[in-house]
Design an enzyme around this catalytic site. Structure first.
Site, PDB file in Angstrom:
ATOM      1  N   LYS A 114     -12.611 125.900 -14.238  1.00 24.76           N
ATOM      2  CA  LYS A 114     -11.970 124.825 -14.709  1.00 24.76           C
ATOM      3  C   LYS A 114     -11.252 123.893 -13.431  1.00 24.76           C
ATOM      4  O   LYS A 114     -11.335 122.826 -13.714  1.00 24.76           O
ATOM      5  CB  LYS A 114     -11.041 124.956 -15.785  1.00 24.76           C
ATOM      6  CG  LYS A 114     -11.622 125.510 -16.950  1.00 24.76           C
ATOM      7  CD  LYS A 114     -10.861 125.132 -18.128  1.00 24.76           C
ATOM      8  CE  LYS A 114     -11.425 125.472 -19.528  1.00 24.76           C
ATOM      9  NZ  LYS A 114     -10.625 125.707 -20.786  1.00 24.76           N
ATOM     10  N   LYS A 196     -22.844 129.312 -21.201  1.00 19.91           N
ATOM     11  CA  LYS A 196     -22.426 129.694 -22.515  1.00 19.91           C
ATOM     12  C   LYS A 196     -22.349 128.422 -23.367  1.00 19.91           C
ATOM     13  O   LYS A 196     -22.135 127.228 -22.893  1.00 19.91           O
ATOM     14  CB  LYS A 196     -21.288 130.324 -22.483  1.00 19.91           C
ATOM     15  CG  LYS A 196     -19.974 129.746 -22.286  1.00 19.91           C
ATOM     16  CD  LYS A 196     -18.730 130.687 -22.199  1.00 19.91           C
ATOM     17  CE  LYS A 196     -17.427 129.362 -21.802  1.00 19.91           C
ATOM     18  NZ  LYS A 196     -16.114 130.150 -21.756  1.00 19.91           N
ATOM     19  N   LYS A 199     -17.373 123.976 -26.028  1.00 17.06           N
ATOM     20  CA  LYS A 199     -17.104 122.852 -26.579  1.00 17.06           C
ATOM     21  C   LYS A 199     -17.015 121.633 -25.388  1.00 17.06           C
ATOM     22  O   LYS A 199     -17.049 120.432 -25.572  1.00 17.06           O
ATOM     23  CB  LYS A 199     -15.539 122.761 -26.849  1.00 17.06           C
ATOM     24  CG  LYS A 199     -15.185 123.932 -28.151  1.00 17.06           C
ATOM     25  CD  LYS A 199     -13.599 124.053 -28.344  1.00 17.06           C
ATOM     26  CE  LYS A 199     -13.233 125.432 -28.557  1.00 17.06           C
ATOM     27  NZ  LYS A 199     -12.016 125.538 -28.975  1.00 17.06           N
TER      28      LYS A 199
END
Ligand code: TYM
Length: 333
Positions: A114, A196, A199
């Site tokens: 991230k 994966k 969202k």
């Protein structure tokens, strides 16, 4: 047995969340002996570790409460709440920050992913995120934490923090055990079998949202990336075919069977035949969830009340461990 788990209220609940975690939450709730309760929460305090829109966070928090309830979390039997209403989570995080090590946090893959190349510009909250996650479960003396595979590393860190704290300041925390579903621990993107389902993927075609209507679900499944080969009759034949493996895994999880059994039945079929069957299975699973979700979303007051009631119970359960932690650290209260 004390079951605790959380989900970030950002974006829609998707099939990965459902098969990797939420379905297990519901099963654990349903298997809980009378009188015992699971705790499930919306990790809204985690959600502020990334840039966010406050109005959107509030909307998403209520929406996620509705989505979890629609999936079968029963607020009468489980304690459903959002972190922001239970300040003990943030308090315990600070108390654990003295025990967590920079080196441990630096190794977290989610932090690396991230923050990317811009570590200097990442928020402190993003770096310290796993310490708050440790606080989330240690606060309630959790024994079992049902999560998908991507949260395993964070749970290992929670155990490391608990262990070091217990060694340094005396026995205070239970070491939590991650409960990861054997089959659907990692549902992958429909557009790329090596990433994966998430969202944060910019392409909505990469995921099935629990609120997608039947037409959209079928369209996403039919457009899912695959290869030209037919399905093999045994799992060994899926080696190197990540997208095919993902669709078989989803089919197996939805029908509560194994990839072996799915291939024994559908081996030899091309995706032109297999995809519509998978689409139908998905539509059947999601229909009752999305109907219930729309009903619940219409009553915001009821959702607020569910979260307020859950938070009151969570605050009560959290108090003794929080107090014991202050005392163990020699903090005068
Ligand atoms: P979050 O919000 O990203 O995801 C919620 C749950 O869904 C699982 N999951 C998946 N499982 C299988 N395949 C996928 N593609 C997939 N995507 C998501 C996740 O593993 C998770 O179980 N940090 C956590 C929230 C959290 C938490 C906690 C969890 C905060 N505190 C304490 C457990 C205990 C998160 O961001 O999950």
């Amino acid at each position: 047995m004390r079951v605790v788990s959380g989900i970030q209220p950002t974006g829609n609940l998707h099939l990965g969340n459902y098969l990797g975690a939420i379905r297990n939450w519901v099963r654990m709730q349903d298997a809980m002996p009378a009188g015992d309760q699971c705790l499930f929460f919306l990790a809204d305090m985690h959600a502020i570790s990334m840039p966010h829109d406050p109005a959107e966070l509030r909307r998403a928090t209520l929406e996620m409460a509705a989505a979890l309830t629609a999936c079968g979390i029963d607020p009468a039997r489980s304690i459903l709440f959002n972190q922001a209403q239970v300040p003990a989570h943030a308090e315990l995080q600070w108390l654990l920050n003295g025990t967590a090590r920079m080196g441990w946090l630096n190794r977290m893959t989610q932090w690396k992913d991230k923050a990317g190349k811009n570590r200097e510009g990442a928020s402190i909250a993003l770096f310290a995120y796993p310490v708050l996650q440790a606080a989330d479960v240690l606060l309630y003396q959790a024994t079992h934490v049902p999560v998908g595979d991507d949260q395993k590393q964070h749970l290992e860190l929670a155990r490391d923090i608990a262990q070091k704290f217990n060694t340094d300041f005396g026995e205070t925390f239970t070491l939590p055990e991650p409960i990861i579903p054997p089959a659907a621990a990692r549902i992958m993107s429909l557009r790329d079998g090596t990433a994966k389902m998430s969202k944060s993927d910019p392409s909505d075609m990469s995921r099935i949202n629990l609120v997608d209507d039947a037409e959209l679900v079928m369209q996403k499944v039919k457009k899912a990336k695959t290869d030209p080969e037919p399905l093999p009759s045994e799992p060994g034949g899926l080696a190197g075919r990540a997208e095919a493996l993902n669709l078989v895994t989803i089919y197996a999880a939805l029908s509560d069977t194994t990839p072996e059994a799915v291939l024994a039945e559908h081996g030899g079929q091309g995706f032109g035949a297999f995809k519509p069957k998978l689409g139908e299975l998905l539509i059947e699973t999601l229909r009752p969830i999305s109907t219930r979700f729309s009903e619940l979303l219409g009553d915001q007051e009821a959702l607020d009340a569910i979260l307020a009631r859950g938070a009151a119970k969570a605050r009560e359960l959290a108090a003794p461990t929080l107090e014991a932690t202050y005392t163990a650290l020699g903090l005068v209260r």
